[in-house]
Design an enzyme around this catalytic site. Structure first.
Site, short mmCIF file in Angstrom:
data_model
loop_
_atom_site.label_atom_id
_atom_site.label_comp_id
_atom_site.label_asym_id
_atom_site.label_seq_id
_atom_site.Cartn_x
_atom_site.Cartn_y
_atom_site.Cartn_z
N GLU A 36 41.86 35.81 39.26
CA GLU A 36 41.32 34.45 39.32
C GLU A 36 41.53 33.84 40.69
O GLU A 36 42.60 33.98 41.29
CB GLU A 36 42.03 33.60 38.25
N THR A 38 40.26 34.79 43.31
CA THR A 38 40.33 35.86 44.31
C THR A 38 38.95 36.14 44.91
O THR A 38 38.86 36.67 46.01
CB THR A 38 40.83 37.17 43.66
N GLY A 126 34.47 26.74 31.45
CA GLY A 126 35.00 27.83 32.27
C GLY A 126 34.44 29.19 31.88
O GLY A 126 34.99 30.22 32.24
N ASP A 179 30.93 34.86 39.00
CA ASP A 179 30.24 34.44 37.78
C ASP A 179 28.80 34.92 37.77
O ASP A 179 28.30 35.44 36.76
CB ASP A 179 30.26 32.92 37.65
C1 GLA Z 1 34.78 29.67 39.11
C2 GLA Z 1 33.92 30.16 40.27
C3 GLA Z 1 34.18 31.64 40.57
C4 GLA Z 1 35.66 31.94 40.70
C5 GLA Z 1 36.45 31.31 39.54
C6 GLA Z 1 37.93 31.44 39.74
O1 GLA Z 1 34.39 30.31 37.93
O2 GLA Z 1 32.57 29.97 40.01
O3 GLA Z 1 33.47 32.03 41.72
O4 GLA Z 1 36.15 31.50 41.93
O5 GLA Z 1 36.15 29.95 39.36
O6 GLA Z 1 38.33 32.76 39.71
#
Ligand code: GLA
Length: 394
Positions: A36, A38, A126, A179
């Site tokens: 996370e 990263t 999330g 994501d």
């Molecule tokens: C969100 C962002 C991702 C990533 C996560 C944390 O989901 O969209 O790119 O940085 O947070 O890991």
């Protein structure tokens, strides 16, 4: 939940016509198992696509507009395809407009169309509802542009990058690639081990013999998440700049090994920046160890790494907050839960836990009860099914 025919019927109710020229595309949300904060540090992530999706019914038109509606919202927007740069401030529809705008700039032929969105990824939890919206939009437009002879066949990695760019430049969230990549490239029953530095990746079968991946939604909406997210990113950049005094070859925090970090950490002047960097460096290690543990079938080791990730996100990266911490604490009290952590950006949203098959029912009722007692909010749980990435549903 609407099935394909239900969605088409709803589409016709809104836009008229008949079903003959209506097509369906879909793209999923994701759960990140570990790794996370990263991705924007060139590090490793380990997400899986969910069966919850953003599904659209769409029809080509010659109106010069992209009209967008959703099954669960009263909002409707009409985007003029000659003015796609002008919708940054609309409260709904800006993700779609952003994708269309970025694609137009990149040389795609933007086809007028009517679209109806049906989202089953919970918003603001999330689980990347926004990436699902963006990726499906980009897939629709890339497919039409290809059919118009303007561009090559859609390339899903390219579409992930376009979707990320839209979110960065049009919607103002400086997110990484995880994501959108997971939403575009997901594969049923597999997690994706992704190296965000060069986007090399490997599908890892998610065979959790005797265990399930359970997602716990704190139902605490993320607040100020975007500004805090961008702030964390800036702190990582500052830490990298200072570490570079000792390690000039490092292009991103992921290039710094744990040993190098320990030797060079005093170069980072600001305490918070040092803590953020420490999280990133060790989190990358945890992803590598997790992939190994899974390959060896050592689920307990994997679970422990997940829990260690949460602690680091709580104490060093400071993105968990009371609700996520309470849910993880309560989750770990249940016998049969061998690992638990927040997933996604944090500041509210969801946890992900590995729970023995036989304990899933108790887990949901006990964690649900105890979490609600402590926070006053009733949570939701999903026993996750890992689905496929973005595609047209024929
Ligand atoms: C969100 C962002 C991702 C990533 C996560 C944390 O989901 O969209 O790119 O940085 O947070 O890991």
């Amino acid at each position: 939940m609407l099935d394909k025919n239900g969605l088409i019927a709803k589409f016709i109710e809104i836009y008229g016509g008949d079903a003959s020229d209506v097509r369906i595309f879909s793209s999923p949300g994701r759960v990140n198992l570990i790794g996370e904060h990263t991705d924007y540090n060139g590090g490793f992530v380990f997400p899986a696509a969910l069966s919850q999706c953003s599904t659209v019914a769409v029809r080509k038109t010659d109106s010069g507009l992209i009209r967008v509606a959703a099954t669960d919202l009263p909002d409707r927007v009409s985007l003029d395809i000659t003015k796609l740069g002008e919708y940054k401030d609309i409260s709904w529809g800006n993700y779609q407009a952003g994708v269309a705008y970025v694609m137009q700039q990149a040389g795609y032929n933007i086809q007028s169309c009517d679209i109806l969105y049906h989202d089953t990824v919970p918003f603001g939890a999330g689980l990347s509802s926004s990436a699902a919206i963006e990726v499906v939009m980009s897939l629709v437009l890339a497919t039409f542009s290809y059919e118009n002879g303007a561009t090559d066949k859609p390339n899903m990695i390219e579409l992930a990058k376009i979707s990320q760019k839209a979110e960065n430049t049009y919607c103002g969230v400086n997110c990484g690639i995880m994501d959108q990549f997971a939403s575009a490239m997901g594969r049923k029953n597999h997690a994706i081990f992704l190296d965000c530095k060069d986007l090399s990746f490997k599908y890892v079968p998610l065979e959790l013999k005797g265990y399930k991946v359970v997602i716990g939604n704190t139902n605490k909406k993320r607040s100020l998440a975007e500004s805090k997210y961008n702030e964390r990113r800036a702190q990582c950049e500052e830490a990298l700049e200072q570490l570079k005094l000792a390690y000039p070859e490092a292009e991103c925090l992921r290039d710094i090994t744990a040993e190098q970090f320990e030797n060079g950490k005093t170069l980072i002047l600001d305490d918070l920046c040092r803590m953020r960097a420490e999280h990133v460096v060790y989190e990358c290690d945890r992803v590598l160890k997790s992939v190994e543990a899974l390959a060896e079938g050592d689920l307990r080791a994997f679970g422990s790494l997940m829990t260690a990730s949460h602690i680091s996100l709580r104490d060093l990266y400071e993105v968990t907050g009371t609700h996520l911490d309470v849910m993880v604490e309560e989750s770990l009290k249940i016998e049969g839960c061998i690992g638990s952590r927040m997933t996604g950006a944090g500041f509210g949203g969801c946890t992900v836990s590995i729970v023995a098959d036989s304990a899933v029912e108790t887990f949901i009722s006990e964690v649900g009860k105890n979490y609600e007692e402590r926070t006053g909010i009733a949570p939701s749980f999903y026993v996750s099914e890992v689905g496929d990435g973005g595609r047209e549903i024929l």
